[in-house]
Design an enzyme around this catalytic site. Structure first.
Site, mmCIF file in Angstrom:
data_model
loop_
_atom_site.group_PDB
_atom_site.id
_atom_site.type_symbol
_atom_site.label_atom_id
_atom_site.label_comp_id
_atom_site.label_asym_id
_atom_site.label_seq_id
_atom_site.Cartn_x
_atom_site.Cartn_y
_atom_site.Cartn_z
ATOM 1 N N LYS A 13 0.824 -1.212 0.000
ATOM 2 C CA LYS A 13 0.000 0.000 0.000
ATOM 3 C C LYS A 13 0.860 1.265 0.000
ATOM 4 O O LYS A 13 0.603 2.184 -0.757
ATOM 5 C CB LYS A 13 -0.932 0.014 1.232
ATOM 6 C CG LYS A 13 -1.902 -1.148 1.288
ATOM 7 C CD LYS A 13 -2.894 -0.985 2.430
ATOM 8 C CE LYS A 13 -2.241 -1.036 3.814
ATOM 9 N NZ LYS A 13 -1.727 -2.376 4.186
ATOM 10 N N ARG A 88 -9.613 0.470 8.933
ATOM 11 C CA ARG A 88 -9.097 -0.857 9.218
ATOM 12 C C ARG A 88 -10.072 -1.695 10.042
ATOM 13 O O ARG A 88 -9.786 -2.849 10.360
ATOM 14 C CB ARG A 88 -7.829 -0.703 10.032
ATOM 15 C CG ARG A 88 -6.542 -1.173 9.343
ATOM 16 C CD ARG A 88 -5.495 -1.048 10.376
ATOM 17 N NE ARG A 88 -4.200 -1.536 10.154
ATOM 18 C CZ ARG A 88 -3.214 -0.911 9.524
ATOM 19 N NH1 ARG A 88 -3.444 0.201 8.900
ATOM 20 N NH2 ARG A 88 -2.013 -1.428 9.524
ATOM 21 N N ARG A 127 11.792 -6.381 4.857
ATOM 22 C CA ARG A 127 11.588 -4.977 4.476
ATOM 23 C C ARG A 127 12.565 -4.058 5.222
ATOM 24 O O ARG A 127 12.756 -4.197 6.417
ATOM 25 C CB ARG A 127 10.143 -4.585 4.804
ATOM 26 C CG ARG A 127 9.824 -3.139 4.500
ATOM 27 C CD ARG A 127 8.362 -2.927 4.355
ATOM 28 N NE ARG A 127 7.660 -2.917 5.648
ATOM 29 C CZ ARG A 127 6.358 -2.671 5.757
ATOM 30 N NH1 ARG A 127 5.628 -2.468 4.691
ATOM 31 N NH2 ARG A 127 5.784 -2.667 6.940
ATOM 32 N N ARG A 159 11.706 -1.647 10.584
ATOM 33 C CA ARG A 159 10.699 -1.181 11.548
ATOM 34 C C ARG A 159 10.559 -2.201 12.666
ATOM 35 O O ARG A 159 10.571 -3.390 12.424
ATOM 36 C CB ARG A 159 9.344 -1.018 10.841
ATOM 37 C CG ARG A 159 9.129 0.368 10.276
ATOM 38 C CD ARG A 159 7.918 0.442 9.406
ATOM 39 N NE ARG A 159 6.737 -0.233 9.964
ATOM 40 C CZ ARG A 159 5.571 -0.310 9.341
ATOM 41 N NH1 ARG A 159 5.427 0.241 8.150
ATOM 42 N NH2 ARG A 159 4.555 -0.929 9.898
ATOM 43 N N ARG A 170 0.177 -9.093 13.254
ATOM 44 C CA ARG A 170 -0.469 -8.086 12.398
ATOM 45 C C ARG A 170 -1.317 -8.747 11.326
ATOM 46 O O ARG A 170 -2.385 -8.255 10.973
ATOM 47 C CB ARG A 170 0.588 -7.180 11.763
ATOM 48 C CG ARG A 170 1.075 -6.108 12.740
ATOM 49 C CD ARG A 170 2.429 -5.576 12.357
ATOM 50 N NE ARG A 170 2.445 -4.875 11.095
ATOM 51 C CZ ARG A 170 3.517 -4.795 10.295
ATOM 52 N NH1 ARG A 170 4.633 -5.387 10.636
ATOM 53 N NH2 ARG A 170 3.448 -4.132 9.173
HETATM 54 P P1 ADP Z 1 1.187 -2.037 7.978
HETATM 55 O O1 ADP Z 1 0.097 -1.773 6.980
HETATM 56 O O2 ADP Z 1 2.492 -2.322 7.330
HETATM 57 O O3 ADP Z 1 0.825 -2.988 9.066
HETATM 58 P P2 ADP Z 1 0.898 0.663 9.054
HETATM 59 O O4 ADP Z 1 2.065 1.559 8.893
HETATM 60 O O5 ADP Z 1 -0.307 0.917 8.238
HETATM 61 O O6 ADP Z 1 1.507 -0.766 8.818
HETATM 62 O O7 ADP Z 1 0.447 0.596 10.586
HETATM 63 C C1 ADP Z 1 1.357 0.314 11.631
HETATM 64 C C2 ADP Z 1 0.601 0.187 12.954
HETATM 65 O O8 ADP Z 1 -0.073 1.416 13.255
HETATM 66 C C3 ADP Z 1 -0.492 -0.866 12.953
HETATM 67 O O9 ADP Z 1 0.003 -2.144 13.263
HETATM 68 C C4 ADP Z 1 -1.448 -0.317 14.036
HETATM 69 O O10 ADP Z 1 -0.948 -0.582 15.327
HETATM 70 C C5 ADP Z 1 -1.360 1.179 13.818
HETATM 71 N N1 ADP Z 1 -2.412 1.653 12.880
HETATM 72 C C6 ADP Z 1 -2.215 2.223 11.661
HETATM 73 N N2 ADP Z 1 -3.391 2.550 11.079
HETATM 74 C C7 ADP Z 1 -4.368 2.168 11.947
HETATM 75 C C8 ADP Z 1 -5.794 2.204 11.935
HETATM 76 N N3 ADP Z 1 -6.475 2.696 10.882
HETATM 77 N N4 ADP Z 1 -6.460 1.733 13.017
HETATM 78 C C9 ADP Z 1 -5.801 1.233 14.078
HETATM 79 N N5 ADP Z 1 -4.473 1.140 14.150
HETATM 80 C C10 ADP Z 1 -3.738 1.611 13.101
#
Ligand code: ADP
Ligand code: ZN
Length: 217
Positions: A13, A88, A127, A159, A170
């Site tokens: 994404k 999400r 990554r 990360r 996750r």
């Molecule tokens: P990825 O898609 O690679 O898991 P993100 O950078 O989108 O990583 O998100 C990293 C973390 O931030 C998630 O694991 C969660 O803890 C938090 N997070 C991000 N966006 C949301 C969301 N819309 N709702 C709840 N938690 C979120």
């Protein structure tokens, strides 16, 4: 264009959002990036989110919704936006609908990046991100030892939440809480699927074709 990029962690994404932003000039809103910045700056939101993020769990809906709602009220949104990592959960999707109605900016579509879970685990644990330019790399496809950014020479880092156990958590969270959004958006006639197993360029090409076929620009 006003798009949501939906897909499991590691589906690409963030990378596709960067490419789309460059080509179409819209604003890229990544809730993960905003949260990580808040964590770094030790803001109240950052402190509230920290423990959830470390475990690979979702941060509470109301925090994320407040964050997104504020961001969508800034002027640059007139250029269009790409949501990356939001919504999400179903409550987030419902709150998002309300916000969009309030600001009079309906979504064009929801792009689902589709990919197998085995590929995701490999991608996420390999990554690396560049500390200087922010580019995202994969150890298995890049040249060099994975310590230095091939583009700018900056330091690469992994990360914290890309460690193997956290990655598995996750993916579980995605299956349980985010995957239901696929049916939710499909029922509203908004979902467009794209195969996300190829290279960045292949995925980007498929996305462009999908957007062109639907007159989205
Ligand atoms: P990825 O898609 O690679 O898991 P993100 O950078 O989108 O990583 O998100 C990293 C973390 O931030 C998630 O694991 C969660 O803890 C938090 N997070 C991000 N966006 C949301 C969301 N819309 N709702 C709840 N938690 C979120
Ligand atoms: Zn770099």
């Amino acid at each position: 264009m006003r798009l949501v990029l939906l897909g499991a962690p590691g589906a690409g994404k963030g990378t596709q959002a960067d490419l789309l932003k460059e080509r179409y000039g819209c604003v890229h809103i990544s809730t993960g990036d905003i949260l990580r910045q808040n964590l770094k700056d030790k803001t109240e939101w950052g402190l509230e989110a920290e423990a959830f993020m470390k475990r690979g769990e979702l941060v509470p809906d109301d925090l994320v919704v407040r964050m997104v709602s504020g961001r969508l009220r800034q002027d640059d949104i007139a250029r269009g936006f790409l949501m990356d990592g939001f919504p999400r959960t179903l409550p987030q999707a419902e709150a998002f609908d309300d916000i969009l109605k309030n600001i009079g900016q309906p979504l064009d579509c929801v792009l689902l990046l589709e990919i197998d879970e085995e590929v995701l685990v490999e991608r996420l644990t390999n990554r690396r991100t560049c500390r200087s330019c922010g580019r995202i790399w994969n150890l298995s496809t890049m040249t060099g030892g994975g310590e230095i950014c091939p583009a700018c020479g900056g330091d690469l880092f992994r990360r914290d939440d890309d460690a193997a156990e956290v990655v598995r958590n996750r993916l579980k969270v995605y299956r349980e809480q985010t995957a239901p959004l696929v049916a939710w958006y499909r029922n509203r006639g908004m979902l467009q699927g794209c195969d996300a197993s190829g290279t960045q360029e292949e995925i980007f090409r498929e996305i462009r074709v999908t957007l062109e076929n639907h007159d989205i620009s």
